[in-house]
Each structure stands twice: as C-alpha cells, then as structure tokens.
Design an enzyme around this catalytic site. Structure first.
Site, PDB file in Angstrom:
ATOM      1  CD  GLU A   7      96.628  49.470  23.596  1.00 38.66           C
ATOM      2  OE1 GLU A   7      96.028  50.303  24.343  1.00 38.66           O
ATOM      3  OE2 GLU A   7      96.280  48.196  23.479  1.00 38.66           O
ATOM      4  CG  ASP A  83      97.200  46.642  26.309  1.00 39.39           C
ATOM      5  OD1 ASP A  83      98.458  46.317  26.103  1.00 39.39           O
ATOM      6  OD2 ASP A  83      96.609  47.675  27.020  1.00 39.39           O
ATOM      7  CG  ASP A  85      92.341  44.377  26.323  1.00 39.01           C
ATOM      8  OD1 ASP A  85      92.548  45.031  25.251  1.00 39.01           O
ATOM      9  OD2 ASP A  85      92.395  45.073  27.296  1.00 39.01           O
ATOM     10  CD  GLU A  87      88.075  49.114  24.151  1.00 39.19           C
ATOM     11  OE1 GLU A  87      88.406  49.851  23.427  1.00 39.19           O
ATOM     12  OE2 GLU A  87      86.815  48.696  24.271  1.00 39.19           O
ATOM     13  CE1 TYR A 296      96.523  44.508  29.243  1.00 40.05           C
ATOM     14  CE2 TYR A 296      95.082  43.120  29.249  1.00 40.05           C
ATOM     15  CZ  TYR A 296      95.326  44.233  29.057  1.00 40.05           C
ATOM     16  OH  TYR A 296      94.621  45.099  28.388  1.00 40.05           O
ATOM     17  NE  ARG A 298      92.881  48.342  31.467  1.00 37.91           N
ATOM     18  CZ  ARG A 298      94.073  48.862  31.232  1.00 37.91           C
ATOM     19  NH1 ARG A 298      94.801  48.197  30.658  1.00 37.91           N
ATOM     20  NH2 ARG A 298      94.334  50.102  31.479  1.00 37.91           N
ATOM     21  CG  HIS A 341      94.123  38.509  29.679  1.00 35.95           C
ATOM     22  ND1 HIS A 341      94.619  38.261  28.282  1.00 35.95           N
ATOM     23  CD2 HIS A 341      92.978  39.211  29.613  1.00 35.95           C
ATOM     24  CE1 HIS A 341      93.949  39.085  27.630  1.00 35.95           C
ATOM     25  NE2 HIS A 341      93.064  39.765  28.092  1.00 35.95           N
TER      26      HIS A 341
END
Length: 671
Positions: A7, A83, A85, A87, A296, A298, A341
């Site tokens: 990303e 990533d 997640d 998104e 990570y 988030r 996570h």
C-alpha cells in the site's frame, strides 16, 4: 521478476530490502478505485439490482494503475501484500480486478510486522484473497455511501451542514450531549479544613475528615467556623493503618489505548499518533537498514504472540531477574473485539528505545518507548505499594494524613507509571503534636471536563462504534467539517455541529443511537466471519432507512438565507452568504437563474525589485496552491519564468510566520 504490490512507498522499501533482487515491490498508495458518483442519486450503486456497485479508478491513481498494469505484463507473477485488515483485503481485491488477476489463485501475503522472518514466512505460506472480508468492507462502503450521500445532501439544503455519516454523526452526538451536560452543570459550594503540625522539623498538612466519628461534608463558611471552634490546641495519634496493595500492569496497547495514552502523556493528537505509529510499523532507517519497529497498528486485541512471550521471558529474567517475570496474562473477553491481530508491540526486544533513539525523532522515540515498555511490562509481576493512613484526634474531631511507598517495583522498574511515593515520617500511637495553624478553604464542585481526543476514542471503543482504523479519521472529519474544535480545552462543538445533532436526533433517532450503530458494526463483522450475507445486511438496513428518509425529508425546516444587504449587480436580487467546500462566499439569491459570485479584489503581488531575465517584466513574489512562496514573472501566463526564494529570505519568512503563529496562540490562550 516477481511483482509484489503493497500500500505505501515506505513499506515497499522495507519489504524490498528483505525480499531481494528477484522481487519488484511497488505501492498502490492506498485504494486505487472507489464507488462512482453517477447513477441514481449519485450513489454509484444500483439499488434496484441487488445494490450492485459501480467502481471507477480514482483520478489520482490512473498513472499508478497504468504503471502497475505495465509491470504486471513484464512480471512472471503478481503477489498482493496489502495490510492485513478489511480495508487491506478490499484493496487487494480491487487490484486483482483491475489487473485481471485470478482471485482464486493469486497469492496474498499476510504479515503483522515488517521484519525479515515475518516477510519470509508470509512468502513461504501465502494464502488467497479472503472474499468474506472483501464483502464485509464492500457492505460497509455501500451503507456508508447511502447514509452519507442521502443525509449530507439533505443537510446541505436545509441547514447548510457539510456532511453526515454513520459513525461521525453519532460520535458528534457524544460530544454535543457532553457539552450540554457541562453547560447545565450547577456548581455546589463546599469547604475543607486543614491544620498544620510539625514532625522532624518539617511542617505537615493534616486534613479534617470526621466530627464525632461521622464523615463530615461542610457546605458553608458558618459550618466551617463552628467546627473550628471545636478544635483544641493539639492533636494526638489515635491509629495507624498500613495496607499492602498489589498493582498489576496494564495490557499491551491496542489502537485505542495507544491513542489515549499518547494524548494523556504527551498531548499527541490522534492524527499524530496514527502517523507516528504507521512510520514505526512501515520502517525506520536504522543501523540494520530499513526496519519495522512495531507490529500492525490497527488492532482491538491485547493478545501477544507465544513467540514474543517466550522472548520476553528470557529478556526479563536476564535484565531484571526471575522474580520479575509473571507470564501470559488472562485477558478479559470483549464481545466487540474482532481479535484479528495481536497487540501493538516491538518486533524485537533487542531494539530497545535507548538503542533506537539515534534513529528516531523526539516524538517517534516517545511513542516507541511507550509501546516497548507497555508490552514488556504487561508480562511482568505486580508492583507492591504500602499505603499508610495516620489518624489524629482533638476533641472528637478526626484528621488524617495519607502516604504510600513502593516496596517492590515489579513492572514499574520500567518507569511506566507516575511516581507514587509519598513517604511519611514514622509516627507512634499516643504521640501528641501542637496545632500550628488551621485554615478553612472554600471550593466549588467543577463541571465535567470536556472530552479530549483520547477520551472520545475510548468512548467509541466502549460503545462499539467505528473500528480501530476509523477512530482517528472520524475525529479529523468532525474537525475539518467545523463541527468541533480541538485544543487545550478538549473537543468543543461548534454552533453548526450542535445544530446538526439536534436535527439528526429529531428526524433520524435510530442513526444517532450508539446501540444501533454498534449493532450495525456487529452485522458487518458477521459478514467477515462468513456468518451473514452481504446482500441481506444491506437490504435489512436500506429498506427501513429509505422509507423513513422519504417520510421526513420534506419535514426538516430550512434555515433562512443570510442576506448581506447588497444587491446583485447583474439582476438586482439580494446577495446572500453561501457555504461551500472551500468556505463561505457571497452570491446571488436568484441562483441558478443568476450565477453571479462576488469576487473579493486581490492585492497586487509585491515586486522583488528586479526584472525578469527572459522578458524584462518586473519580478514579483507569488505563492503556490500549497502556500509555498516563490519568485515569478509578473507577465504570467505569457512568461513562465520562476525561481526559488533565497534561503535567507525563506528563513526570514518562516521566522516571521513563527512569530505570528506564537502571537495568535498567545492571543487564543488569553481569550
């Protein structure tokens, strides 16, 4: 050559270092496409055909997509490493669609820290795109688009508010409701009485707590004076209580607690904390090269991996002793947590804050130290504190003196807590001390403090509205829409923000209910777990929403126009103040028949004092759209000559700006 798509450019450099020359790592720079703004209502969604979305490539990503297609055609394989997640999964899917990759076979890397071992393991054990996560993100985007477009357009027309949203509006309501509570608060008077005694040549202040062995609440000066009349000339020690408390360390950080602690300790705004943490995650240039320092960022789970726990055990026992290691924590179950996570932690305990300090900015170092020490402390033994209360009496009036001392530092050997030592002198029962001075002091109860950014993040987490990836952006949206201001006094709703909440609460009470919003988050999570269908969740939301929307859209009152007292020079209709995305402007009230907009006269640019070397016209100082000052030809656009400002001029301008900013800040503080 194999193409790996991540990303962010920073992440591509770090990962590229670990993968080597046979891999070409490129960045999509976030989402490459989004819902269109065409079709019925500009939604980009066909609500009559199963809510089929219409995606378009973002304008600012067309060159990136063109380059990725070119690289894909030149590569033997494409691997997606966005990533880990919801998104990130959606971005991987959009890349697969645009690059014409097989969703069922294209390799998808999942890693939660950017280290050599983590990247190597991901390459050795790739998976494919998780379509449950993709459907969950798509459902979220579609629902948010419907709510956002429908309500935002309605509010712009009726009360000139810029936007509304599923998460932002209910978060705004929390702030507005709290402000109402502050404004309605009625202070209550109370008094305290304090006397001074001397012990070991030091004056100590003792607090009056009881009269006739009953807790006393003093509500007036008269009551305080009457109690003071009861006092004798001396006090005697009647009792000494000592208790030992075990204080456990806190869980390792999750997104919300990191944002709270960074604000509480260093006053970092959520936006800054997110930016700093992202940098630490993606990679910092150290003596090892580009290295990801934390996992990570988030996450809503405080769980730590077994590998980290094993490494922490060795580190703690070696550095501090076996008596300091406690072991794996028993974590409280949180029904709102996705547990996708682990907690935010350092990628290696060998990279101590001290060893990393030369490679970090001051703020990066502070945040890394918080993360490192909190993760380590969470596995260490309790701190032991001995609390002491000394009771004094005079004529049935009781005083007390409190103190505490840390008897075993435990996890706080890392200095994660504030200093809580308040060591008292040694007292003995029966000792007498002369009262040197007594004073009664008036106080008033205080209204609740305004919510800080950290506090609002905590409330969002507790109430289940939003997710770790949206906490910071939600607050930034409220600030950018001018619904709230954020400063030393916390988050303060503006008049427009309050009006927005009043209207939405009256006409859309469900959407402004935290329980409704939290349940929607749960439903979206169920899609990601494969327990709900995307179409069913969207349909269950849309049908009652659009029915209610159609019932109330014409009932919402419309703010009267704000007349300026001037007439339009073109059609002689009154001029009014309008509100646009770039701020307020004055225009004709007869729009759209008359499209006159009042333009404020611009100040002529300041001349430099020399002429353009290309055309001979005077050179002037100009500013770019981003506010960067430069020197350009006054004959623009016929002449395009430009030059940078001399460094000394830049420094002087920046110095002047700093002085002006400081003056503004002082003025704001004074007001």
């Amino acid at each position: 050559m194999k193409l790996v798509i991540v990303e962010s450019p920073a992440k591509s450099k770090t990962i590229g270092r670990y993968l080597g020359s046979e891999y070409n790592v490129e960045a999509s720079i976030g989402h490459i496409r989004d819902l269109a703004t065409t079709g019925k209502g500009g939604l980009g969604i066909d609500v009559d055909d199963g809510f089929k979305p219409h995606y378009v490539i973002n304008k600012d990503k067309k060159k990136i997509v063109k380059n990725l297609i070119k690289l894909k055609n030149e590569s033997e394989e494409v691997i997606l490493a966005t990533d880990p997640d919801r998104e990130g999964e959606a971005i991987a899917w959009h890349l697969a669609c645009v690059l014409d990759l097989d969703v069922n076979t294209t390799k998808r890397l999942e890693f939660h820290e950017i280290t050599h071992d983590s990247i190597t393991n991901a390459i050795e054990k790739p998976r494919t795109i998780n379509m449950d996560l993709v459907h969950s993100q798509e459902a979220r985007r579609i629902i948010d688009r419907i709510i956002g477009f429908k309500l935002s357009n309605l509010l712009r027309k009726r009360i000139r508010s810029q936007s509304a949203g599923r998460v932002q509006s209910v978060t705004l309501k929390l702030i507005v409701d709290h402000e109402k509570e502050i404004n309605e608060f009625v202070p209550e008077e109370y008094w305290t009485i304090e006397s001074k005694i001397e012990k070991d040549k030091k004056e100590l202040a003792i607090q009056l707590t009881k009269v006739d062995d009953k807790e006393v609440k003093i509500k007036s000066k008269e009551e305080a004076d009457n109690i003071i009349k009861l006092l004798g000339d001396e006090v005697s020690v009647t009792e000494i209580k000592k208790t030992v408390k075990n204080i456990a360390s806190k869980d390792a950080f999750i997104t919300s607690t990191l944002q709270q602690e960074a604000y509480n300790k260093y006053h970092f705004k959520t936006k800054e904390t997110t930016f700093l943490a992202q940098k630490l995650y993606e990679g910092v240039d150290t003596n090892e090269g580009l290295t990801g320092l934390i996992t990570y960022i988030r996450t809503d789970s405080p769980r730590l991996s077994d590998d980290f726990i094993d490494a922490a055990k060795k580190y703690i026992e070696t550095e501090f002793g076996k008596e300091y290691y406690k072991g794996k924590r028993v974590l409280k179950k949180n029904n709102l947590s996705q547990d996708a996570h682990e907690a935010i932690r350092p990628t290696s305990l060998a990279r101590t804050p001290k060893s990393m300090k030369p490679y970090l900015t001051d703020h990066e170092y502070k945040l890394y130290s918080l993360i490192y020490n909190r993760a380590l402390a969470s596995l260490m033994v309790d701190k032991k504190v001995e609390s002491t209360i000394v009771y004094f009496k005079t004529n049935n009036v009781t005083y007390q003196l409190n103190g505490s001392v840390v008897t075993f530092k435990g996890y706080d050997i890392l200095k994660v807590d504030k200093d809580d030592n308040s060591l008292l002198p040694i007292f003995n029962v029966g000792e007498k001390y002369k009262i040197l001075d007594t004073k009664a002091e008036q106080h008033f109860t205080k209204a609740p403090a305004r919510y800080s950014e950290g506090k609002i993040v905590r409330l969002m987490e507790e109430k289940g509205i939003g997710r770790p990836s949206t906490y910071s952006s939600t607050i930034q949206t409220l600030i950018s829409r001018k619904y709230v201001t954020s400063g030393k006094n916390g988050l303060v709703p503006t008049e427009q923000g309050t009006k927005t909440v009043v209207v939405l609460t009256k006409y859309f009470p469900d959407l402004m209910n935290t329980e409704y919003t939290a349940q929607m988050e749960v439903n979206l999570d169920k899609i990601s777990e494969g327990n709900e269908k995307e179409l069913e969740v969207i349909t269950d939301f849309y049908e009652p929403f659009i029915k209610h929307f159609d019932e109330v859209k014409d009932k919402i009152y419309k703010d009267p126009p704000e007349y300026t007292g001037e007439l339009c020079p073109e059609c002689h209709s009154p001029l009014v103040v309008r509100h646009g995305r770039n701020g307020d402007f004055v225009a004709c009230s007869n729009y759209p028949k008359c499209k006159y907009i009042k333009r404020e006269p611009k100040e002529p640019p300041k001349e430099v004092g020399r002429n353009c070397p290309e055309c001979g016209s005077p050179l002037v100082y100009r500013k770019s759209k981003k506010g960067v000052e430069f020197i350009g030809c006054s004959n623009y656009p016929k002449c395009h000559y430009v030059e940078s400002l001399p460094k000394s001029t830049k420094d002087k301008n920046e110095e002047n700006n700093d002085v002006q900013n400081n003056q503004v800040e002082k003025k704001n503080d004074a007001s």
